[in-house]
Design a protein around this motif. Structure first.
Motif, PDB file in Angstrom:
ATOM      1  N   LYS A 337      44.546  48.104  41.921  1.00 14.90           N
ATOM      2  CA  LYS A 337      43.702  47.882  40.753  1.00 14.90           C
ATOM      3  C   LYS A 337      42.260  48.258  41.054  1.00 14.90           C
ATOM      4  CE  LYS A 337      42.541  46.516  36.676  1.00 14.90           C
ATOM      5  NZ  LYS A 337      42.931  47.345  35.507  1.00 14.90           N
ATOM      6  N   LEU A 338      41.773  47.881  42.240  1.00 15.60           N
ATOM      7  CA  LEU A 338      40.386  48.183  42.590  1.00 15.60           C
ATOM      8  C   LEU A 338      40.182  49.683  42.811  1.00 15.60           C
ATOM      9  CD1 LEU A 338      39.526  45.185  44.928  1.00 15.60           C
ATOM     10  CD2 LEU A 338      38.955  45.504  42.513  1.00 15.60           C
ATOM     11  N   VAL A 339      41.168  50.348  43.393  1.00 14.65           N
ATOM     12  CA  VAL A 339      41.067  51.802  43.556  1.00 14.65           C
ATOM     13  C   VAL A 339      41.001  52.483  42.194  1.00 14.65           C
ATOM     14  CG1 VAL A 339      42.314  53.868  44.319  1.00 14.65           C
ATOM     15  CG2 VAL A 339      42.150  51.885  45.823  1.00 14.65           C
ATOM     16  N   SER A 391      31.438  44.790  46.041  1.00 19.41           N
ATOM     17  CA  SER A 391      32.047  43.476  45.856  1.00 19.41           C
ATOM     18  C   SER A 391      31.699  42.888  44.489  1.00 19.41           C
ATOM     19  CB  SER A 391      31.606  42.527  46.966  1.00 19.41           C
ATOM     20  OG  SER A 391      30.214  42.284  46.904  1.00 19.41           O
ATOM     21  N   VAL A 392      30.475  43.129  44.031  1.00 21.61           N
ATOM     22  CA  VAL A 392      30.068  42.635  42.712  1.00 21.61           C
ATOM     23  C   VAL A 392      30.921  43.286  41.628  1.00 21.61           C
ATOM     24  CG1 VAL A 392      28.185  42.564  41.039  1.00 21.61           C
ATOM     25  CG2 VAL A 392      27.720  42.115  43.456  1.00 21.61           C
ATOM     26  N   ARG A 393      31.069  44.596  41.745  1.00 19.81           N
ATOM     27  CA  ARG A 393      31.855  45.308  40.734  1.00 19.81           C
ATOM     28  C   ARG A 393      33.330  44.938  40.819  1.00 19.81           C
ATOM     29  NH1 ARG A 393      29.326  50.966  39.080  1.00 19.81           N
ATOM     30  NH2 ARG A 393      27.124  50.472  39.349  1.00 19.81           N
ATOM     31  N   GLU A 396      33.863  41.625  39.162  1.00 23.52           N
ATOM     32  CA  GLU A 396      33.815  41.804  37.709  1.00 23.52           C
ATOM     33  C   GLU A 396      35.134  42.362  37.181  1.00 23.52           C
ATOM     34  OE1 GLU A 396      30.497  44.387  37.209  1.00 23.52           O
ATOM     35  OE2 GLU A 396      28.993  42.778  37.295  1.00 23.52           O
ATOM     36  N   ALA A 397      35.807  43.182  37.985  1.00 26.81           N
ATOM     37  CA  ALA A 397      37.080  43.756  37.559  1.00 26.81           C
ATOM     38  C   ALA A 397      38.228  42.766  37.703  1.00 26.81           C
ATOM     39  CB  ALA A 397      37.373  45.014  38.385  1.00 26.81           C
ATOM     40  N   LEU A 398      38.181  41.909  38.739  1.00 29.10           N
ATOM     41  CA  LEU A 398      39.300  41.010  39.016  1.00 29.10           C
ATOM     42  C   LEU A 398      39.290  39.745  38.172  1.00 29.10           C
ATOM     43  CD1 LEU A 398      39.437  41.215  42.931  1.00 29.10           C
ATOM     44  CD2 LEU A 398      40.965  42.340  41.300  1.00 29.10           C
ATOM     45  N   LEU A 399      38.115  39.173  37.959  1.00 28.45           N
ATOM     46  CA  LEU A 399      38.041  37.875  37.282  1.00 28.45           C
ATOM     47  C   LEU A 399      38.699  37.867  35.897  1.00 28.45           C
ATOM     48  CD1 LEU A 399      34.527  36.509  38.294  1.00 28.45           C
ATOM     49  CD2 LEU A 399      36.754  35.498  38.802  1.00 28.45           C
ATOM     50  N   PRO A 400      38.445  38.863  35.033  1.00 26.74           N
ATOM     51  CA  PRO A 400      39.099  38.827  33.706  1.00 26.74           C
ATOM     52  C   PRO A 400      40.618  38.859  33.790  1.00 26.74           C
ATOM     53  CG  PRO A 400      37.276  40.399  33.715  1.00 26.74           C
ATOM     54  CD  PRO A 400      37.518  39.991  35.137  1.00 26.74           C
ATOM     55  N   LEU A 401      41.155  39.474  34.830  1.00 25.92           N
ATOM     56  CA  LEU A 401      42.615  39.569  34.971  1.00 25.92           C
ATOM     57  C   LEU A 401      43.252  38.264  35.383  1.00 25.92           C
ATOM     58  CD1 LEU A 401      42.742  42.993  36.862  1.00 25.92           C
ATOM     59  CD2 LEU A 401      43.245  42.598  34.437  1.00 25.92           C
TER      60      LEU A 401
END
Length: 407
Positions: A337-339, A391-393, A396-401
Motif C-alpha cells: 500500500k505504501l509503495v 513517515s508523515v505521509r 496519513e495514508a494508513l490511518l484512514p484505512l
C-alpha cells in the motif's frame, strides 16, 4: 528484480518479552549476545549448543527492543537452553506472559543490490503472501532476512519456483526472474489455509487492512524517536593487539570478538542494560553486525560503527499482539500500500538512509531517499521505517484505512 535467496542453516525460535519483564530476562539476552567459545570441555551450555559457526559466530540472531516489546530471534537450541530455564523460574503470573514460539522457523537471506527498498520488500514477500505463508521480515544494513515456519519450507520453494525463480545448484540459492507477476498461483502446501489465498495484490491489501481494523490495530509514531541504521566496523586482529602481535599459524581464534571492535559490544551492552526506547541488532554469519537504533544512543558507540549517522529515520509501529502468529500478508499488504502511495503521489525529498548493499542506484538528479522503506518484524509487532517526511505521509495514508466507522 535482481535478487538471490539462500536458506540459512538451522531452525530458529521467536521469543516475546513484555517490556515490564525486560529486566528479568536481561541476563539471557546478554548471554546470547556476547561472544562465545572457549574450551571444548566447558560445562556451560554454550559448549553444547547448535547455531554457531566454527569461529563461534551466530548463524542468525536478532535482538529488538521497541516501545511495544522486546523480541528475540535465536537458534532454537538457545531458546530452550538459555531462555527457558530463566522463564520457568519466574512466578507463574509472569512466566505465562513470556512466549517462545511453538513452531520453529527457518530463515533465508536475500541479496538484492540496487533495488528500490520499498518495492524490494513487496516483491520479496508477495510470492509467499499469495501462497498463504506467514512471514517475518527483517531489513538490515546489508541484507534482508525472511522467517517462515519450518513446516512450510517445501511450500516456500514451490511458491518461489511458481513465480519464476530458478534454483541455482552452483550457488545453492533461488535466483529471481527479471519480472515478477503478482497474480495468484495454486498453493503447494499439503495443508491449505482455511481461507483461500488472495488472487492478486489488490485483494491482499484489502484483506490485510480489514484484518488489522477488526483487531483494532492503529499505526502510531513515538514522539521524538528518530533512528539511524548502521553497521559494526570490521577490524583486523592487529587493531586490537597492536601491529607487533599476531596469531601463530596453528592458533585458532577462540572468539568472534577478535574480529570485531570490542567497543561495539560495550556500546550494545550499555544500551541494553538501560532498556533503550529502540534498539535492534542483527548478527549473521556472513555479515558484520547490523544496528537500527535510537539516534540518542549513538554516543555509546563512538567510532565502532559505520554508516550514515546524520540521517533521521522514523518508525511507524503496528502493535500486532492480538493477531495470531500465523497471520499472513501483513508485511506485503502494508508495504504494498505504501509503495503504491509513493508512486501515485510522488513523495518529495527527505532524509533517508544509505544502507550498504540496499542503497539506491542512480537517481538521475532526484533525491529519492524519502521513498526508502524498510520493515522490521518482531514477535508481536511490526515497524515500517521511513524518512521523517516519508513517515508523515505514510501515516496519513494508513490511518484512514484503519479507522473504525461508526455503526
Amino acid at each position: 528484480m535482481n535478487a538471490q535467496i539462500s536458506f540459512l542453516e538451522g531452525q530458529f525460535s521467536l521469543i516475546h518479552i513484555p517490556l515490564p519483564l525486560y529486566s528479568a530476562l536481561l541476563q539471557p539476552i546478554l548471554r546470547v549476545l556476547l561472544p562465545h567459545g572457549g574450551p571444548t570441555n566447558s560445562s556451560g551450555p554454550e559448549g553444547l549448543l547448535e547455531g554457531l559457526s566454527t569461529d563461534n559466530k551466530h548463524g542468525f540472531l536478532n535482538i529488538s527492543v521497541t516501545p511495544i516489546e522486546c523480541s528475540i530471534v535465536c537458534h532454537t537450541s538457545w531458546a530452550r537452553s538459555v531462555f527457558e530455564p530463566v522463564i520457568q523460574a519466574l512466578p507463574k503470573s509472569e512466566s505465562s506472559q513470556v512466549q517462545i514460539s511453538k513452531d520453529t522457523y527457518i530463515i533465508f537471506s536475500v541479496s538484492s543490490a540496487g533495488m528500490e527498498a520499498g518495492q524490494r520488500v513487496m516483491d520479496l514477500t508477495a510470492p509467499l503472501a499469495m501462497a498463504g505463508i506467514p512471514i517475518f521480515f527483517i531489513t538490515t544494513y546489508y541484507t534482508d532476512f525472511i522467517l517462515v515456519p519450518a513446516k512450510d519450507r517445501n511450500t516456500v520453494g514451490n511458491a518461489l519456483l511458481a513465480r519464476g525463480f530458478e534454483f541455482s545448484e552452483n550457488d545453492s540459492a533461488y535466483v529471481a526472474p527479471t519480472n515478477i507477476s503478482h497474480s495468484r498461483l495454486p498453493s503447494a502446501s499439503s495443508d491449505p489455509p482455511s481461507t483461500p489465498p488472495p488472487t492478486n495484490i489488490a485483494e491482499l491489501q484489502v484483506r490485510t487492512f480489514s484484518h488489522l481494523k477488526k483487531r483494532n490495530v492503529r499505526p502510531f509514531i513515538v514522539e521524538d524517536l528518530t533512528l539511524v541504521q548502521c553497521s559494526g566496523r570490521e577490524i583486523r586482529t592487529s587493531d586490537i593487539y597492536g601491529s607487533h602481535h599476531s596469531l601463530s599459524s596453528n592458533q585458532t581464534p577462540k572468539s568472534w570478538l577478535e574480529n570485531i571492535d570490542p567497543a561495539l559490544y560495550c556500546g550494545l551492552v550499555s544500551a541494553l542494560v538501560q532498556q533503550p526506547k529502540f534498539l535492534s541488532v542483527t548478527l549473521a554469519q556472513d555479515d558484520a553486525p547490523s544496528l537500527l537504533l535510537d539516534k540518542s544512543l549513538l554516543w555509546l558507540f563512538g567510532n565502532s560503527i559505520a554508516g550514515d549517522t546524520e540521517c533521521d529515520l522514523v518508525p511507524i509501529f503496528l502493535d500486532l499482539v492480538d493477531l495470531p502468529l500465523e497471520s499472513t500478508g501483513i508485511v506485503c499488504g502494508v508495504a504494498g500500500k505504501l509503495v503504491d502511495e509513493m508512486k501515485s503521489t510522488h513523495w518529495g525529498n527527505g532524509n533517508g538512509h544509505g544502507n550498504g548493499m540496499n542503497g539506491n542506484g542512480d537517481t538521475n538528479g532526484l533525491d529519492e531517499s524519502a521513498n526508502e522503506l524498510s520493515y522490521l518484524s518482531t514477535a508481536r509487532a511490526g515497524a515500517v521505517v521511513l524518512s521523517s517526511e516519508g513517515s508523515v505521509r505514510a501515516l496519513e495514508a494508513l490511518l484512514p484505512l484503519l479507522e473504525k466507522t461508526e455503526a
